[in-house]
Design a protein around this motif. Structure first.
Motif, PDB file in Angstrom:
ATOM      1  N   PHE A  74      -1.447 -12.077  -9.856  1.00 24.12           N
ATOM      2  CA  PHE A  74      -2.589 -11.929  -8.952  1.00 24.12           C
ATOM      3  C   PHE A  74      -2.206 -10.924  -7.870  1.00 24.12           C
ATOM      4  N   ASN A  75      -2.912  -9.800  -7.870  1.00 31.06           N
ATOM      5  CA  ASN A  75      -2.572  -8.695  -6.984  1.00 31.06           C
ATOM      6  C   ASN A  75      -3.572  -8.601  -5.840  1.00 31.06           C
ATOM      7  N   PRO A  76      -3.124  -8.825  -4.581  1.00 31.88           N
ATOM      8  CA  PRO A  76      -4.049  -8.717  -3.448  1.00 31.88           C
ATOM      9  C   PRO A  76      -4.300  -7.286  -3.007  1.00 31.88           C
ATOM     10  N   GLY A  77      -3.515  -6.338  -3.510  1.00 34.75           N
ATOM     11  CA  GLY A  77      -3.622  -4.959  -3.051  1.00 34.75           C
ATOM     12  C   GLY A  77      -4.148  -4.031  -4.117  1.00 34.75           C
ATOM     13  N   ALA A  78      -3.732  -2.783  -4.005  1.00 31.89           N
ATOM     14  CA  ALA A  78      -4.158  -1.758  -4.958  1.00 31.89           C
ATOM     15  C   ALA A  78      -3.112  -1.627  -6.061  1.00 31.89           C
ATOM     16  N   GLY A  85      -1.912  -5.939   2.249  1.00 30.21           N
ATOM     17  CA  GLY A  85      -2.519  -6.559   3.416  1.00 30.21           C
ATOM     18  C   GLY A  85      -3.848  -5.960   3.798  1.00 30.21           C
ATOM     19  N   ALA A  86      -4.395  -5.113   2.965  1.00 32.22           N
ATOM     20  CA  ALA A  86      -5.639  -4.423   3.290  1.00 32.22           C
ATOM     21  C   ALA A  86      -6.705  -4.665   2.226  1.00 32.22           C
ATOM     22  N   THR A  87      -6.793  -5.886   1.722  1.00 37.09           N
ATOM     23  CA  THR A  87      -7.757  -6.183   0.669  1.00 37.09           C
ATOM     24  C   THR A  87      -9.200  -5.934   1.095  1.00 37.09           C
ATOM     25  N   PRO A  88      -9.633  -6.338   2.314  1.00 36.04           N
ATOM     26  CA  PRO A  88     -11.023  -6.026   2.705  1.00 36.04           C
ATOM     27  C   PRO A  88     -11.305  -4.528   2.746  1.00 36.04           C
ATOM     28  N   VAL A  89     -10.336  -3.745   3.225  1.00 40.63           N
ATOM     29  CA  VAL A  89     -10.525  -2.296   3.268  1.00 40.63           C
ATOM     30  C   VAL A  89     -10.658  -1.739   1.859  1.00 40.63           C
ATOM     31  N   LEU A  90      -9.820  -2.207   0.953  1.00 44.93           N
ATOM     32  CA  LEU A  90      -9.889  -1.749  -0.433  1.00 44.93           C
ATOM     33  C   LEU A  90     -11.221  -2.134  -1.077  1.00 44.93           C
ATOM     34  N   THR A  91     -11.746  -3.285  -0.695  1.00 48.42           N
ATOM     35  CA  THR A  91     -13.039  -3.718  -1.229  1.00 48.42           C
ATOM     36  C   THR A  91     -14.156  -2.788  -0.779  1.00 48.42           C
ATOM     37  N   ARG A 131     -12.207  -8.753  -6.388  1.00 49.19           N
ATOM     38  CA  ARG A 131     -12.063  -8.835  -4.933  1.00 49.19           C
ATOM     39  C   ARG A 131     -13.247  -9.530  -4.275  1.00 49.19           C
ATOM     40  N   LEU A 132     -14.400  -9.508  -4.930  1.00 47.05           N
ATOM     41  CA  LEU A 132     -15.570 -10.157  -4.365  1.00 47.05           C
ATOM     42  C   LEU A 132     -15.716 -11.616  -4.779  1.00 47.05           C
ATOM     43  N   HIS A 140     -11.620 -10.698  -0.100  1.00 47.32           N
ATOM     44  CA  HIS A 140     -10.189 -10.995  -0.040  1.00 47.32           C
ATOM     45  C   HIS A 140      -9.641 -11.419  -1.405  1.00 47.32           C
ATOM     46  N   GLY A 141     -10.472 -11.367  -2.447  1.00 48.00           N
ATOM     47  CA  GLY A 141     -10.050 -11.845  -3.762  1.00 48.00           C
ATOM     48  C   GLY A 141      -8.907 -11.038  -4.351  1.00 48.00           C
ATOM     49  N   HIS A 142      -8.077 -11.721  -5.126  1.00 43.32           N
ATOM     50  CA  HIS A 142      -6.925 -11.083  -5.758  1.00 43.32           C
ATOM     51  C   HIS A 142      -7.304 -10.608  -7.159  1.00 43.32           C
ATOM     52  N   VAL A 143      -6.838  -9.434  -7.501  1.00 47.60           N
ATOM     53  CA  VAL A 143      -7.136  -8.832  -8.800  1.00 47.60           C
ATOM     54  C   VAL A 143      -6.215  -9.417  -9.862  1.00 47.60           C
ATOM     55  N   VAL A 144      -6.790  -9.735 -11.025  1.00 51.77           N
ATOM     56  CA  VAL A 144      -6.009 -10.296 -12.133  1.00 51.77           C
ATOM     57  C   VAL A 144      -5.380  -9.163 -12.930  1.00 51.77           C
ATOM     58  N   ASP A 145      -4.047  -9.149 -12.992  1.00 52.68           N
ATOM     59  CA  ASP A 145      -3.299  -8.182 -13.806  1.00 52.68           C
ATOM     60  C   ASP A 145      -2.558  -8.941 -14.885  1.00 52.68           C
ATOM     61  N   MET A 146      -2.294  -8.253 -16.004  1.00 52.97           N
ATOM     62  CA  MET A 146      -1.629  -8.979 -17.102  1.00 52.97           C
ATOM     63  C   MET A 146      -0.755  -8.123 -18.010  1.00 52.97           C
ATOM     64  N   VAL A 147      -0.815  -6.823 -17.951  1.00 45.95           N
ATOM     65  CA  VAL A 147      -0.054  -5.960 -18.851  1.00 45.95           C
ATOM     66  C   VAL A 147       1.215  -5.495 -18.135  1.00 45.95           C
ATOM     67  N   ALA A 148       2.367  -5.807 -18.720  1.00 45.49           N
ATOM     68  CA  ALA A 148       3.648  -5.460 -18.094  1.00 45.49           C
ATOM     69  C   ALA A 148       4.461  -4.566 -19.014  1.00 45.49           C
ATOM     70  N   LEU A 149       4.910  -3.445 -18.477  1.00 45.11           N
ATOM     71  CA  LEU A 149       5.789  -2.510 -19.166  1.00 45.11           C
ATOM     72  C   LEU A 149       7.111  -2.420 -18.413  1.00 45.11           C
TER      73      LEU A 149
END
Length: 223
Positions: A74-78, A85-91, A131-132, A140-149
């Motif tokens: 779960f990624n709160p950023g970009a 720490g800037a999730t609202p700004v990124l939204t 994020r919404l 402030h929502g966290h982005v779901v990531d799942m692919v790892a290299l």
């Protein structure tokens, strides 16, 4: 007379002077392609995130040894963990980017630009949806990531769409192709440079007096 009449009839019905594909019809086709690409990629992103939330809660799954692993993050950023720490700004930035892409898409006349902007819209709105709507709350929502290299931050389908779109935009920029399908050289071309409109060419092509084919008197040369 029949030929003239037939020409007028064919002109009225088939309109041969009209190009086979008008700019408006081409714009409609490319905008439809843009919309289909955006919807398809957005659906794939949402589906893979839901599958990750269902099947990766108990731990990562290795698909190709350590080269390709599915891991729920779960990624709160970009991207690359930046701006945690800037999730609202990124939204807000994502909302502005979504509106900008939709506005630019109204001028679409290039198929490759349609694919690029469609992928870009899908990627931006895919992460914007997280994020919404996801925890801990709107903006402030966290982005779901799942692919790892190996040696690479965990990412998702939306991130892939954004990167592919960026690559296609760079390609179109190097080719000089504009969003509407025109070419940047068309704007730089000076009509005065067209040899067909150059009066010097007309004067050079006109026969001089006394030359064969001219109406002027011929002068007899010395014998």
């Amino acid at each position: 007379m029949q030929a003239a009449r037939g020409a007028s009839l064919s002109r009225g019905s088939g309109d041969p002077d009209r190009p086979p594909s008008s700019p408006s019809s081409r714009r409609r086709r490319t905008w439809t392609a843009f919309l289909l690409v955006a919807l398809a990629a957005y659906a794939v992103d949402l589906t893979t995130k839901e599958l990750a939330l269902r099947h990766l809660v108990d731990g990562p799954v290795a698909l190709v040894d350590d080269l390709l692993v599915l891991r729920l993050v779960f990624n709160p950023g970009a991207a690359f963990g930046l701006g945690t720490g800037a999730t609202p700004v990124l939204t807000v930035v994502a909302i502005v980017a979504t509106v900008a892409v939709l506005v630019v898409s109204r001028r679409l006349g290039s198929a490759l630009w349609a694919v690029a902007l469609g992928l870009l819209l899908a990627g931006v709105t895919g992460n914007l949806t997280d994020r919404l709507l996801r925890d801990p709350g709107p903006f402030h929502g966290h982005v779901v990531d799942m692919v790892a290299l190996p040696n690479w931050p965990v990412f998702n389908v939306a991130d892939m769409c954004i990167n592919v779109a960026a690559a296609l935009i760079v390609v179109q920029a190097f080719r000089g192709v504009k969003v509407d399908g025109g070419h940047v050289d068309d704007d730089r071309r000076d009509p005065a440079d067209d040899p067909a409109d150059d009066p010097a060419d007309d004067s050079a092509a006109a026969p001089a007096d006394g030359a064969p084919g001219s109406d002027g008197p011929a002068t007899e040369g010395p014998r």
